[in-house]
Design a protein around this motif. Structure first.
Motif, PDB file in Angstrom:
ATOM      1  N   GLN A 116       0.858  -1.253   0.087  1.00  0.00           N
ATOM      2  CA  GLN A 116      -0.041   0.055   0.046  1.00  0.00           C
ATOM      3  C   GLN A 116       0.856   1.076   0.126  1.00  0.00           C
ATOM      4  OE1 GLN A 116      -2.292  -0.608   3.484  1.00  0.00           O
ATOM      5  NE2 GLN A 116      -3.700  -1.973   2.520  1.00  0.00           N
ATOM      6  N   ALA A 117       1.746   1.308  -1.009  1.00  0.00           N
ATOM      7  CA  ALA A 117       2.633   2.610  -1.051  1.00  0.00           C
ATOM      8  C   ALA A 117       1.682   3.797  -1.173  1.00  0.00           C
ATOM      9  CB  ALA A 117       3.651   2.385  -2.370  1.00  0.00           C
ATOM     10  N   PRO A 118       2.001   4.828  -0.392  1.00  0.00           N
ATOM     11  CA  PRO A 118       1.249   5.848  -0.328  1.00  0.00           C
ATOM     12  C   PRO A 118       1.250   6.774  -1.912  1.00  0.00           C
ATOM     13  CG  PRO A 118       2.530   6.112   1.511  1.00  0.00           C
ATOM     14  CD  PRO A 118       3.006   4.838   0.639  1.00  0.00           C
ATOM     15  N   PRO A 119      -0.002   7.077  -2.200  1.00  0.00           N
ATOM     16  CA  PRO A 119      -0.226   7.508  -3.472  1.00  0.00           C
ATOM     17  C   PRO A 119       0.399   8.875  -3.808  1.00  0.00           C
ATOM     18  CG  PRO A 119      -2.340   7.696  -2.401  1.00  0.00           C
ATOM     19  CD  PRO A 119      -1.477   6.843  -1.795  1.00  0.00           C
ATOM     20  N   MET A 120       0.832   9.258  -4.672  1.00  0.00           N
ATOM     21  CA  MET A 120       1.443  10.717  -5.108  1.00  0.00           C
ATOM     22  C   MET A 120       0.405  11.986  -4.781  1.00  0.00           C
ATOM     23  SD  MET A 120       4.810  10.320  -5.658  1.00  0.00           S
ATOM     24  CE  MET A 120       4.533   9.458  -4.112  1.00  0.00           C
ATOM     25  N   GLY A 121       0.651  12.927  -4.377  1.00  0.00           N
ATOM     26  CA  GLY A 121       0.006  14.111  -4.454  1.00  0.00           C
ATOM     27  C   GLY A 121      -0.525  14.774  -5.593  1.00  0.00           C
ATOM     28  N   ARG A 122      -1.250  15.780  -5.887  1.00  0.00           N
ATOM     29  CA  ARG A 122      -1.641  16.229  -7.148  1.00  0.00           C
ATOM     30  C   ARG A 122      -0.459  16.833  -7.799  1.00  0.00           C
ATOM     31  NH1 ARG A 122      -4.684  22.067  -5.644  1.00  0.00           N
ATOM     32  NH2 ARG A 122      -3.149  22.831  -4.075  1.00  0.00           N
ATOM     33  N   TRP A 123       0.490  17.179  -7.202  1.00  0.00           N
ATOM     34  CA  TRP A 123       1.963  17.742  -7.900  1.00  0.00           C
ATOM     35  C   TRP A 123       3.033  16.812  -8.361  1.00  0.00           C
ATOM     36  CZ3 TRP A 123       0.731  22.272  -9.769  1.00  0.00           C
ATOM     37  CH2 TRP A 123      -0.191  23.083  -9.047  1.00  0.00           C
ATOM     38  N   GLY A 124       2.602  15.512  -7.950  1.00  0.00           N
ATOM     39  CA  GLY A 124       3.206  14.382  -8.831  1.00  0.00           C
ATOM     40  C   GLY A 124       4.470  14.011  -7.748  1.00  0.00           C
ATOM     41  N   SER A 125       4.478  14.323  -6.464  1.00  0.00           N
ATOM     42  CA  SER A 125       5.285  13.775  -5.340  1.00  0.00           C
ATOM     43  C   SER A 125       4.630  13.917  -4.045  1.00  0.00           C
ATOM     44  CB  SER A 125       6.445  14.792  -5.046  1.00  0.00           C
ATOM     45  OG  SER A 125       6.116  16.058  -4.808  1.00  0.00           O
ATOM     46  N   LEU A 126       5.125  13.302  -3.173  1.00  0.00           N
ATOM     47  CA  LEU A 126       4.553  13.342  -1.745  1.00  0.00           C
ATOM     48  C   LEU A 126       5.362  13.751  -0.471  1.00  0.00           C
ATOM     49  CD1 LEU A 126       1.881  12.539  -0.437  1.00  0.00           C
ATOM     50  CD2 LEU A 126       2.458  10.395   0.027  1.00  0.00           C
ATOM     51  N   PRO A 127       5.352  14.932   0.027  1.00  0.00           N
ATOM     52  CA  PRO A 127       5.939  15.177   0.926  1.00  0.00           C
ATOM     53  C   PRO A 127       5.298  14.560   2.282  1.00  0.00           C
ATOM     54  CG  PRO A 127       5.370  17.267  -0.339  1.00  0.00           C
ATOM     55  CD  PRO A 127       4.706  16.292  -0.867  1.00  0.00           C
ATOM     56  N   MET A 128       6.107  13.869   3.098  1.00  0.00           N
ATOM     57  CA  MET A 128       5.636  12.924   4.013  1.00  0.00           C
ATOM     58  C   MET A 128       5.332  13.849   5.374  1.00  0.00           C
ATOM     59  SD  MET A 128       5.529  10.070   2.747  1.00  0.00           S
ATOM     60  CE  MET A 128       5.294   8.752   4.267  1.00  0.00           C
ATOM     61  N   ASN A 129       5.537  15.055   5.364  1.00  0.00           N
ATOM     62  CA  ASN A 129       5.149  16.000   6.594  1.00  0.00           C
ATOM     63  C   ASN A 129       3.802  16.686   6.447  1.00  0.00           C
ATOM     64  OD1 ASN A 129       5.601  17.733   4.721  1.00  0.00           O
ATOM     65  ND2 ASN A 129       7.187  18.977   5.936  1.00  0.00           N
ATOM     66  N   GLY A 130       3.064  16.274   5.108  1.00  0.00           N
ATOM     67  CA  GLY A 130       1.743  16.939   5.176  1.00  0.00           C
ATOM     68  C   GLY A 130       1.584  18.056   4.376  1.00  0.00           C
ATOM     69  N   GLN A 131       2.743  18.917   4.155  1.00  0.00           N
ATOM     70  CA  GLN A 131       2.629  20.063   3.272  1.00  0.00           C
ATOM     71  C   GLN A 131       2.375  19.673   1.690  1.00  0.00           C
ATOM     72  OE1 GLN A 131       6.932  21.168   3.758  1.00  0.00           O
ATOM     73  NE2 GLN A 131       7.387  20.873   1.381  1.00  0.00           N
ATOM     74  N   VAL A 132       2.127  20.708   1.080  1.00  0.00           N
ATOM     75  CA  VAL A 132       1.982  20.754  -0.373  1.00  0.00           C
ATOM     76  C   VAL A 132       2.931  21.064  -1.139  1.00  0.00           C
ATOM     77  CG1 VAL A 132       0.084  21.402  -2.151  1.00  0.00           C
ATOM     78  CG2 VAL A 132      -0.559  21.155   0.175  1.00  0.00           C
ATOM     79  N   SER A 133       3.240  20.182  -2.089  1.00  0.00           N
ATOM     80  CA  SER A 133       4.374  20.281  -2.903  1.00  0.00           C
ATOM     81  C   SER A 133       5.451  21.044  -2.273  1.00  0.00           C
ATOM     82  CB  SER A 133       3.877  21.353  -3.860  1.00  0.00           C
ATOM     83  OG  SER A 133       4.995  21.632  -4.921  1.00  0.00           O
ATOM     84  N   CYS A 134       6.171  22.178  -2.319  1.00  0.00           N
ATOM     85  CA  CYS A 134       7.342  22.478  -1.740  1.00  0.00           C
ATOM     86  C   CYS A 134       6.978  23.804  -1.027  1.00  0.00           C
ATOM     87  CB  CYS A 134       8.331  22.846  -2.693  1.00  0.00           C
ATOM     88  SG  CYS A 134       8.086  23.961  -4.059  1.00  0.00           S
ATOM     89  N   GLU A 135       5.734  24.095  -0.681  1.00  0.00           N
ATOM     90  CA  GLU A 135       5.501  25.053   0.273  1.00  0.00           C
ATOM     91  C   GLU A 135       6.143  24.955   1.653  1.00  0.00           C
ATOM     92  OE1 GLU A 135       1.109  25.273   0.549  1.00  0.00           O
ATOM     93  OE2 GLU A 135       0.687  25.703  -1.522  1.00  0.00           O
TER      94      GLU A 135
END
Length: 282
Positions: free
Chosen positions: A222-241
């Protein structure tokens, strides 16, 4: 220390040059150089030479599937007929994906035949780029970025966590065939360091706990799916915000703004990472 480095480097280069143009596939060991006692430098260096195994030798078979042959023709069509060798990299990538994440000798030979070059030309490419694996890797191929931004943000600690949790060292695969760990150079996600590339996906802003959680999710398939920007920050942030969230670029550009000529629509993301992967044949 500098003179020792110079002598070792000179000896290594002399060994390579003395073996002729095909030396890239010969077994040459670069000297192991340690600077200081506190840094845990990468000790894994894949051999450039080929070593016969039961499932990887001159008699093993590889051919593209019917579906992938269509992709081969599509890739070759991107280049002039007299520059077919320009397609070596994308064809090796295609062969590696079909072959379960690694390139056998037969797969490299097949690419050479398709583009009409001597096999050594393909071997040179496959041994140069770390994106190509010439030995079997696990279902989850972990590439840990160890370049400066990731290193100063804790990549060495993340590497230690992975090795201890999985019971392997860099360059090794777990006995169950699930994980392989490699340390690689910059993966271009410096703003979200430290990070790993897991197969094709980026998992960023890693900590000890989130790294273990990621590994355990993969164990469960169950690898976590990517976020809407094509990656997944594991701290809950969006992209590189940053930790404060979005702090600029709240308004749309006016019609007179130079930026308006680039995107006249709204700023809602239009790209679905899954669709991009399907289009690229991943």
């Amino acid at each position: 220390r500098i003179s020792m480095l110079s002598r070792n480097t000179f000896q290594f280069l002399r060994n390579v040059c003395s073996r002729g143009p095909a030396s890239i596939v010969k077994r040459v060991h670069a000297p192991s150089i340690q600077i200081g006692s506190t840094m845990n430098f990468s000790n894994f260096h894949p051999l450039a030479s080929h070593k016969d195994t039961e499932d990887n030798n001159e008699t093993t078979f590889f051919d593209f599937t019917e579906e992938n042959f269509k992709r081969v023709e599509l890739i070759l069509g991107r280049y002039p007929a007299n520059y077919k060798q320009a397609s070596i990299i994308p064809l090796l990538d295609l062969a590696q994906r079909q072959n379960g994440g690694w390139l056998s000798l037969a797969a490299m030979d097949k690419v050479a035949k398709v583009v009409g070059v001597p096999p050594i030309k393909v071997y040179e490419v496959a041994t140069f780029y770390t994106m190509f694996n010439r030995n079997k890797v696990g279902k989850y191929f972990i590439q840990l970025c160890g370049t400066t931004p990731c290193m100063v943000c804790g990549s060495e600690q993340i590497k230690q966590v992975i090795e201890e949790h999985l019971g392997i060292k860099e360059g090794e695969t777990t006995p169950d065939g699930l994980f392989t760990l490699r340390e690689v150079e910059c993966l271009g996600s410096c703003a979200n360091a430290p990070m790993v590339q897991l197969n094709d996906d980026y998992y960023e802003c890693l900590t000890r706990d989130s790294t273990i959680a990621l590994l355990e999710a993969c164990r469960r398939g169950q690898a976590p799916p990517m976020g809407r920007w094509g990656s997944l920050p594991m701290n809950g942030q969006v992209s590189c915000e940053g930790p404060m969230g979005k702090t600029s670029l709240f308004s749309k550009p006016s019609e007179e703004s130079p930026a308006a000529s680039f995107r006249k629509d709204d700023l809602t993301p239009k790209v679905n990472p899954a669709d991009v992967k399907a289009h690229m044949g991943y």
